[in-house]
Design an enzyme around this catalytic site. Structure first.
Site, PDB file in Angstrom:
ATOM      1  N   LYS A  76     -14.869   4.093 -10.440  1.00 43.84           N
ATOM      2  CA  LYS A  76     -14.467   2.731 -10.049  1.00 43.84           C
ATOM      3  C   LYS A  76     -15.640   2.029  -9.373  1.00 43.84           C
ATOM      4  CE  LYS A  76     -10.682   0.423  -7.489  1.00 43.84           C
ATOM      5  NZ  LYS A  76      -9.480   0.630  -6.668  1.00 43.84           N
ATOM      6  N   SER A 151      -5.302  -1.642  -8.291  1.00 44.08           N
ATOM      7  CA  SER A 151      -6.574  -2.254  -8.622  1.00 44.08           C
ATOM      8  C   SER A 151      -7.514  -1.365  -9.433  1.00 44.08           C
ATOM      9  CB  SER A 151      -7.276  -2.672  -7.334  1.00 44.08           C
ATOM     10  OG  SER A 151      -7.638  -1.512  -6.587  1.00 44.08           O
ATOM     11  N   SER A 175      -3.213   1.649  -5.630  1.00 46.59           N
ATOM     12  CA  SER A 175      -4.181   1.294  -6.665  1.00 46.59           C
ATOM     13  C   SER A 175      -4.572   2.394  -7.626  1.00 46.59           C
ATOM     14  CB  SER A 175      -5.443   0.743  -6.024  1.00 46.59           C
ATOM     15  OG  SER A 175      -5.251  -0.610  -5.747  1.00 46.59           O
TER      16      SER A 175
HETATM   17  N1  GLN Z   1      -1.841  -3.715  -4.749  1.00 45.67           N
HETATM   18  C1  GLN Z   1      -2.198  -3.385  -3.409  1.00 45.67           C
HETATM   19  C2  GLN Z   1      -2.988  -4.510  -2.779  1.00 45.67           C
HETATM   20  O1  GLN Z   1      -3.264  -5.451  -3.461  1.00 45.67           O
HETATM   21  C3  GLN Z   1      -2.933  -2.102  -3.358  1.00 45.67           C
HETATM   22  C4  GLN Z   1      -4.370  -2.214  -3.611  1.00 45.67           C
HETATM   23  C5  GLN Z   1      -5.088  -0.918  -3.480  1.00 45.67           C
HETATM   24  O2  GLN Z   1      -4.470   0.141  -3.359  1.00 45.67           O
HETATM   25  N2  GLN Z   1      -6.407  -1.003  -3.417  1.00 45.67           N
HETATM   26  O3  GLN Z   1      -3.328  -4.473  -1.630  1.00 45.67           O
END
Ligand code: GLN
Length: 477
Positions: A76, A151, A175
């Site tokens: 990532k 994400s 994410s």
């Molecule tokens: N969807 C969650 C957010 O937008 C989790 C994001 C993540 O785990 N990096 O904060």
């Protein structure tokens, strides 16, 4: 079947046995990337020449006997790498070249893995759909009109489409698990402190954790075993020994108990999610795992608590992007204040700005007690819910999301709706416990089979038990 559609463990074993060369394998994955990445947009950067050179070295005997010798992986793009750029999907640091490599990535390379490139994400890992990426949205390989989940959508999509054998992601509120669920792969978020965050670009430091993607539970166990463990430059990383996760995953589940939390069996769930849960419980029972009912009464407060804590920490962490130290600087700035304000106005996307504003608000004097402090208190109650539940069971089974992936653009105008996608994933981060999403059922929507994820949550540092129960479910499929 192409090598690219096999599991990481199969690929690793074939390499070790000499059934395939690292060169052929890397060329196979690069071919797949060339074919599928232009549409799916999982990779931001592909390190073709470096990967081919590393494969040649492996074929000449380098890294022999190491656990990942010659295995092609993806990373990532919020994990720092000395090679290439580390952009976090943001124009702010489009050309940032990190002076060091994240510990987790370094450990993979020391184990002989070949990194194929960096994968796209929501900007600074803020999002649930991967549409908040400055380099365009990632598409779901199961249906390219749909989101892959965010994400870490690039990493999940790359594994699902056979563009790498496994991948690293980060999980602050889901994410890893949400994109794993929506792309039909395995995604594991370890306990807070299990894997060093050194070199992970910070979003919300008390929640962020690096984790892994694979095609099966064994893949995840193997990768976790390589990246877990303490690191002297990360004081939040626990000085605990790393068990042999693969061996532990294969131990008998007899005598284990799995909990079903009634709060996760909401009427908001797609009927296919309810059916997936029923099948899962039947599988556990058939394997001799007792099923008990537990309650996590503070579950409904998870989303509000998470979006206060994570925005507060984000507003502080992202203060470093000031146009002075590194990254983008506005050309239009006339004075120092404009260097800050114009730089941030021009280079951050709308979701990142929203989070910074929300976070600054909940931390501001006058609101701190009402929002931030209260959220910390509720966070403790959520953790205590889990502590109590784990007195009655070894892990909790629940869905990863209420339904399958939605269409690109469908929720872009409704941030609250977008945040609600994380309803089953954020509490795990608030409590610091490990969670894994497994390919559950599929549901047919408009002629496409869309994956759903089954999630298992375990007590802190009990990844081995989680993996063992995950294998029970996987083995029963
Ligand atoms: N969807 C969650 C957010 O937008 C989790 C994001 C993540 O785990 N990096 O904060």
């Amino acid at each position: 079947m192409d090598w690219m559609d096999k599991t990481l463990v199969e690929v690793r074993d074939a390499l070790a046995a000499g059934a395939v060369s690292a060169g052929d394998l890397v060329r196979g994955y690069l071919g797949r990337i060339e074919k599928r990445n232009p549409r799916i947009n999982a990779y931001h950067e592909v390190w073709t020449q470096r990967a081919l050179a590393q494969a040649a070295a492996v074929d000449q005997g380098a890294f022999r006997g190491r656990p990942l010798a010659g295995v092609p992986l993806a990373i990532k793009d919020n994990l720092c790498t000395q090679v290439g750029a580390t952009t976090c999907g943001s124009r702010m640091i489009e050309h940032f070249h990190a002076p060091y490599t994240a510990t987790a990535v370094q450990k993979l390379e020391e184990a002989g893995a070949i990194i194929l490139g960096k994968t796209n994400l929501d900007e600074f890992a803020m999002g649930s759909s991967n549409e908040n990426c400055a380099w365009g949205p990632v598409k779901n390989p199961c249906d390219e009109t749909r989101v892959p989940g965010g994400s870490s959508g690039g990493s999940a999509a790359a594994v699902a489409a056979g563009m790498c054998a496994g991948a690293l992601g980060s999980d602050t509120g889901g994410s890893i698990r949400l994109p794993a669920a929506w792309c039909g792969v395995v995604g594991l978020k370890p306990s807070y402190g299990r894997v060093s965050r050194y070199g992970l670009v910070a979003f919300a430091s008390s929640l962020d954790q690096i984790g892994v993607f694979g095609r099966c539970v064994d893949d995840a166990a193997l990768l976790l075993g390589v990246i877990a463990g303490p690191y002297p430059l990360d004081s939040t990383c626990a000085p605990r020994p790393v068990p042999d996760y693969r061996a532990a995953a294969h131990e008998s589940p007899q005598g284990l108990k799995i909990g079903v939390a009634r709060e996760y069996l909401s009427p908001a769930n797609d009927p296919a999610v309810q059916r997936m849960m029923e099948t899962a419980l039947a599988r556990f029972r058939a394997a001799g795992v007792a099923v008990v009912e537990v309650s996590l009464p503070h579950t409904p407060y998870g989303i509000s608590t998470y979006y206060i804590v994570c925005t507060a920490e984000a507003s502080s962490n992202l203060a470093r992007y000031d146009g002075v130290r590194y990254g983008y600087r506005s050309a239009a700035a006339q004075d120092l204040i404009q260097v800050y304000s114009r730089t941030r106005q021009e280079a951050f996307g709308p979701e990142v700005k929203r989070r910074i504003m929300l976070g600054t608000y909940v931390l501001s004097s006058g609101y701190y007690d009402a929002y931030y402090l209260k959220a910390l208190r509720v966070r403790r109650l959520i953790k205590e819910d889990f502590d109590r539940a784990f007195g009655q069971c070894d892990a909790i089974v629940c869905p990863t999301s209420t339904g399958p992936a939605f269409k690109l653009g469908d929720q872009s105008d409704d941030p609250l709706k977008m945040y609600l996608n994380d309803v089953y994933t954020v509490n795990c981060n608030l409590a610091g416990i490990p969670g894994i999403s497994l390919p559950g059922a599929t549901v047919e929507v408009e002629g496409c089979q869309l994956p759903l994820g089954l999630q298992l949550l375990g007590p802190v540092f009990e990844e081995a038990k989680l993996l063992r129960l995950a294998r029970v479910y996987e083995g029963g499929q």
